[in-house]
Design a protein around this motif. Structure first.
Motif, PDB file in Angstrom:
ATOM      1  N   SER A   1       9.278 -21.875  22.309  1.00 38.82           N
ATOM      2  CA  SER A   1       8.822 -23.121  22.908  1.00 38.82           C
ATOM      3  C   SER A   1       9.302 -22.504  24.115  1.00 38.82           C
ATOM      4  O   SER A   1      10.089 -22.081  25.120  1.00 38.82           O
ATOM      5  CB  SER A   1      10.354 -23.994  22.771  1.00 38.82           C
ATOM      6  OG  SER A   1       9.843 -24.963  23.562  1.00 38.82           O
ATOM      7  N   ALA A   2       8.599 -23.281  25.022  1.00 37.58           N
ATOM      8  CA  ALA A   2       8.391 -23.161  26.495  1.00 37.58           C
ATOM      9  C   ALA A   2       9.668 -22.824  27.471  1.00 37.58           C
ATOM     10  O   ALA A   2      10.338 -22.478  28.195  1.00 37.58           O
ATOM     11  CB  ALA A   2       7.589 -23.616  26.897  1.00 37.58           C
ATOM     12  N   LEU A   3      10.458 -24.193  26.588  1.00 37.99           N
ATOM     13  CA  LEU A   3      11.659 -24.767  27.295  1.00 37.99           C
ATOM     14  C   LEU A   3      12.809 -23.622  26.968  1.00 37.99           C
ATOM     15  O   LEU A   3      13.885 -24.067  27.650  1.00 37.99           O
ATOM     16  CB  LEU A   3      12.128 -26.099  26.481  1.00 37.99           C
ATOM     17  CG  LEU A   3      11.143 -27.001  26.558  1.00 37.99           C
ATOM     18  CD1 LEU A   3      11.540 -28.702  26.070  1.00 37.99           C
ATOM     19  CD2 LEU A   3      10.314 -27.573  27.677  1.00 37.99           C
ATOM     20  N   ARG A   4      12.541 -22.574  25.883  1.00 35.22           N
ATOM     21  CA  ARG A   4      13.529 -22.225  26.090  1.00 35.22           C
ATOM     22  C   ARG A   4      13.601 -20.236  26.850  1.00 35.22           C
ATOM     23  O   ARG A   4      14.068 -19.494  27.044  1.00 35.22           O
ATOM     24  CB  ARG A   4      13.299 -20.996  24.386  1.00 35.22           C
ATOM     25  CG  ARG A   4      14.006 -21.755  23.291  1.00 35.22           C
ATOM     26  CD  ARG A   4      14.291 -21.029  22.283  1.00 35.22           C
ATOM     27  NE  ARG A   4      14.701 -22.339  20.903  1.00 35.22           N
ATOM     28  CZ  ARG A   4      13.567 -21.841  20.178  1.00 35.22           C
ATOM     29  NH1 ARG A   4      13.036 -21.162  20.441  1.00 35.22           N
ATOM     30  NH2 ARG A   4      13.972 -23.191  19.205  1.00 35.22           N
TER      31      ARG A   4
ATOM     32  N   ARG B   1      14.637 -28.372  16.654  1.00 33.44           N
ATOM     33  CA  ARG B   1      14.419 -27.431  16.277  1.00 33.44           C
ATOM     34  C   ARG B   1      13.476 -26.321  17.103  1.00 33.44           C
ATOM     35  O   ARG B   1      13.840 -25.313  18.086  1.00 33.44           O
ATOM     36  CB  ARG B   1      14.885 -27.190  14.773  1.00 33.44           C
ATOM     37  CG  ARG B   1      16.382 -26.160  15.297  1.00 33.44           C
ATOM     38  CD  ARG B   1      15.604 -25.725  13.457  1.00 33.44           C
ATOM     39  NE  ARG B   1      15.128 -26.232  12.815  1.00 33.44           N
ATOM     40  CZ  ARG B   1      15.866 -26.804  11.955  1.00 33.44           C
ATOM     41  NH1 ARG B   1      17.075 -27.862  12.069  1.00 33.44           N
ATOM     42  NH2 ARG B   1      14.828 -27.859  11.349  1.00 33.44           N
ATOM     43  N   LYS B   2      12.040 -26.733  16.928  1.00 38.78           N
ATOM     44  CA  LYS B   2      11.237 -26.365  17.441  1.00 38.78           C
ATOM     45  C   LYS B   2      11.187 -26.362  18.970  1.00 38.78           C
ATOM     46  O   LYS B   2      10.393 -24.865  19.699  1.00 38.78           O
ATOM     47  CB  LYS B   2       9.286 -26.437  16.591  1.00 38.78           C
ATOM     48  CG  LYS B   2       8.697 -25.303  16.633  1.00 38.78           C
ATOM     49  CD  LYS B   2       8.144 -26.170  15.728  1.00 38.78           C
ATOM     50  CE  LYS B   2       6.453 -25.823  15.750  1.00 38.78           C
ATOM     51  NZ  LYS B   2       5.422 -26.959  15.474  1.00 38.78           N
ATOM     52  N   TYR B   3      11.950 -27.190  19.275  1.00 40.76           N
ATOM     53  CA  TYR B   3      10.604 -27.312  20.823  1.00 40.76           C
ATOM     54  C   TYR B   3      12.111 -27.776  21.713  1.00 40.76           C
ATOM     55  O   TYR B   3      12.549 -28.009  22.783  1.00 40.76           O
ATOM     56  CB  TYR B   3      10.083 -28.284  21.395  1.00 40.76           C
ATOM     57  CG  TYR B   3       8.740 -27.830  20.951  1.00 40.76           C
ATOM     58  CD1 TYR B   3       7.942 -27.147  20.863  1.00 40.76           C
ATOM     59  CD2 TYR B   3       8.515 -28.695  19.764  1.00 40.76           C
ATOM     60  CE1 TYR B   3       6.704 -26.699  20.729  1.00 40.76           C
ATOM     61  CE2 TYR B   3       6.801 -28.585  18.449  1.00 40.76           C
ATOM     62  CZ  TYR B   3       6.502 -26.877  19.222  1.00 40.76           C
ATOM     63  OH  TYR B   3       5.322 -27.308  18.737  1.00 40.76           O
ATOM     64  N   GLY B   4      13.819 -27.611  20.992  1.00 40.53           N
ATOM     65  CA  GLY B   4      14.428 -28.003  22.237  1.00 40.53           C
ATOM     66  C   GLY B   4      15.026 -26.981  23.183  1.00 40.53           C
ATOM     67  O   GLY B   4      14.816 -26.168  23.129  1.00 40.53           O
TER      68      GLY B   4
ATOM     69  N   PRO C   1       6.582 -29.718  25.946  1.00 44.84           N
ATOM     70  CA  PRO C   1       8.292 -29.913  25.146  1.00 44.84           C
ATOM     71  C   PRO C   1       6.322 -28.545  24.016  1.00 44.84           C
ATOM     72  O   PRO C   1       6.599 -29.040  22.962  1.00 44.84           O
ATOM     73  CB  PRO C   1       8.316 -30.631  24.668  1.00 44.84           C
ATOM     74  CG  PRO C   1       7.698 -31.774  25.298  1.00 44.84           C
ATOM     75  CD  PRO C   1       6.795 -30.828  26.590  1.00 44.84           C
ATOM     76  N   LYS C   2       6.245 -27.592  24.304  1.00 45.39           N
ATOM     77  CA  LYS C   2       5.558 -26.711  23.471  1.00 45.39           C
ATOM     78  C   LYS C   2       5.539 -25.706  23.342  1.00 45.39           C
ATOM     79  O   LYS C   2       6.694 -25.426  24.091  1.00 45.39           O
ATOM     80  CB  LYS C   2       4.040 -27.235  23.390  1.00 45.39           C
ATOM     81  CG  LYS C   2       3.121 -28.949  23.406  1.00 45.39           C
ATOM     82  CD  LYS C   2       1.712 -28.802  24.040  1.00 45.39           C
ATOM     83  CE  LYS C   2       1.597 -30.215  23.864  1.00 45.39           C
ATOM     84  NZ  LYS C   2       1.242 -30.927  22.668  1.00 45.39           N
ATOM     85  N   SER C   3       4.797 -24.980  22.863  1.00 48.27           N
ATOM     86  CA  SER C   3       5.013 -23.349  22.599  1.00 48.27           C
ATOM     87  C   SER C   3       4.507 -23.122  23.685  1.00 48.27           C
ATOM     88  O   SER C   3       3.684 -23.422  24.581  1.00 48.27           O
ATOM     89  CB  SER C   3       4.093 -22.465  21.457  1.00 48.27           C
ATOM     90  OG  SER C   3       3.135 -22.088  21.945  1.00 48.27           O
TER      91      SER C   3
END
Lengths: 257, 284
Positions: free
Chosen positions: A150-153, B281-284, A104-106
């Motif tokens: 975010s990598a999660l997107r 918000r940043k990593y959701g 959960p990081k960029s």
């Protein structure tokens, strides 16, 4: 398959037995895995193919009360030896998992993680490696403008390619794929398969898959495992067209599994 | 039959709605009551001055500062201890009977009445360690009081981090410490923050644990070191309501103190919620 070509053995399994507690999961596995080839491990659930895969980067160390016998040679060195540094081993043997597991990081932080934990401070070097690996994983064009997102997107397929790219950053020699397309749609699956074929010129690849067509499409060698035994191993074309063992044939034709 | 089940559903929703309204009414009237009574005391002197004319004039500055010191002190004690304990329980300890007993004890510790912690603090920190009645003793006592909450919250947060993230980290050649420090803890941070908020609220509001360990009836100055005793808001409210000769005037000051306490705790919650949202918000 051209058997006249001289092929080097990169990983050699020598009579491997593996136990979860008192339950035996692998029975005397012997297998040669060739450099710059894709080797597929197929077989019904619980046949031990993932267990075997996870031995090669010693991921099974994390399983308490498990025990291994025999030797697994990586470039003629037994990876179960006491003096083997498991951190070094895992840098040499990368792994891509069943479900995409980006941190959960960029995107950039995901990519740089492997170098960061290695203690690399040189920003320029990190950038170079990150960009190069993203290009190798055919992800660069899609995400070059949003490395800080975010990598999660990312979509599931992109996440999985990010995971592949992330493991390329530390420059492995062998890459293990544990059912990498199990949670992906057909189009993403095709992209990953093309990528695997593309990557074999640089790496030795071992892939566990439930999908026999996938094994046929991407692999040069196939191992069929059943109940902890290696039933048959050979060039994919041969194994799929003229299987030697009756069980292999029955599995391939869908009689069980 | 269908009509009947729809009616049952409506009835159910109505019942739930009434329950929510009741809960909100209680909360709303409490806040309104404290606010409307307390706001009249508010002035610059009220926040900065010391109590004067036997607590009927002046301010409650030392009590505000004392409470802030005690809260910070107790978090300094409980946070590292709690998080490290939770890390041990989740990541290092073998999953066996002893660990289950430890977890059970921690949960039981959360149920111990706070006055018992106060007596423990008196016996151990004030007397045995000779820290006297001081901010140090009070912080240690409050720290132990909120420790079980911090451990539980951190434990739940850490155990909820997907195993697949740990595996991804190990597979890239990370050591266990690197995996915990760079992957597990950041992912668990929102849950740990929640534990801290609850801990701050409790540490700020508790009276019994500081009664024998830190609080003083009256101070003419601000606390000067961690070895000084101190005024604190909850205890000062208690004193205002039970001692002194001008109960009506003192009552209003007590409401003022209650309002400050409320604002302090809400402010901390607000900051924590903001941090949590930002992370999401940043990593959701």
């Amino acid at each position: 398959m051209d058997n006249n070509l001289k092929e080097t053995v990169r990983v050699k399994a020598d009579n491997i037995n593996f136990f979860y507690g008192s339950k035996k999961a692998l029975n005397g596995i012997n297998m040669d895995i060739y450099a710059n080839k894709v080797t597929a491990l197929i077989g019904p659930s619980g046949c031990g193919k993932s267990t075997f895969l996870r031995l090669i980067n010693r991921m099974n160390d994390l399983v308490t009360s498990s025990r291994v016998e025999g030797q697994l040679l990586l470039d003629n060195k037994n990876i179960f030896d006491k003096d083997v540094d498991v951190v070094e081993l895992r840098r040499k043997v990368g792994m891509v998992f069943q479900k995409p597991n980006p941190f959960p990081k960029s995107i950039y932080e995901n990519m740089a993680y492997g170098l960061e934990i290695k203690g690399v401070k040189d920003k320029k070097f990190t950038d170079e490696k990150v960009f190069e690996s993203l290009k190798k994983a055919a992800l660069w064009d899609e995400i070059k403008d949003r490395l800080n997102d975010s990598a999660l997107r990312l979509s599931g397929g992109q996440q999985q390619r990010l995971c592949i790219a992330r493991c390329l950053v530390v420059e492995p020699e062998v890459i293990l794929f544990d059912e990498p397309c199990a949670s992906l749609d057909p189009i993403s699956t095709r992209k990953i398969e093309e990528l695997i074929i593309e990557l074999k010129q640089f790496y030795t690849i071992i892939i566990v898959t439930h999908n026999m067509q996938q094994a046929a499409r991407v692999s040069d060698y196939t191992a069929f495992m059943y109940l902890g035994d290696l039933i048959e191993f050979g060039p994919t074309e041969k194994l799929f067209t003229v299987p030697k063992d009756k069980r292999t044939e029955e599995y391939l034709t869908g009689k069980f599994g | 039959m269908i009509i009947k089940s729809i009616n049952t559903q409506r009835l159910g929703f109505a019942a739930l709605f009434v329950c929510i309204i009741i809960a909100l009414l209680v909360l709303g009237s409490l806040i309104y009551f404290i606010f409307s009574n307390g706001i009249s005391s508010f002035s610059w002197t009220f926040f900065t001055d010391i109590p004067r004319k036997s607590m009927t004039a002046g301010g409650v500055g030392p009590a505000i500062i004392g409470t802030i010191y005690l809260v910070i002190g107790s978090i300094i004690v409980a946070l590292p201890l709690g998080v490290i304990t939770a890390i041990y329980l989740c990541e290092y300890s073998p999953k066996n009977l002893i660990v289950n007993i430890i977890r059970l004890s921690v949960n039981n510790l959360a149920g111990v009445p706070s006055v018992v912690f106060g007596l423990f603090g008196l016996a151990v920190f004030v007397k045995l360690f000779n820290f006297h009645v001081s901010i140090l003793s009070g912080s240690l006592t409050l720290g132990i009081l909120i420790l079980p909450g911090i451990i539980s919250a951190s434990y739940e947060a850490i155990i909820a981090v997907p195993q697949s993230l740990r595996e991804a980290s190990y597979a890239l050649g990370a050591t266990q410490i690197q995996t915990i420090g760079r992957i597990v803890l950041p992912a668990a941070l929102p849950g740990i923050l929640t534990g801290i908020i609850l801990g701050v609220g409790r540490a700020a509001g508790e009276t019994a644990p500081i009664l024998f360990t830190a609080a003083t009836f009256y101070a003419r100055t601000y606390p000067t070191s961690i070895m000084s005793d101190t005024m604190a808001l909850p205890y000062h409210i208690y004193v205002l309501m039970t001692e002194g000769t001008h109960p009506e005037v003192q009552k209003m000051i007590a409401y003022g103190c209650a309002l400050i306490l409320l604002i302090l705790v809400l402010a901390v919650s607000g900051i924590a919620i903001y941090l949590r949202q930002r992370q999401r918000r940043k990593y959701g």
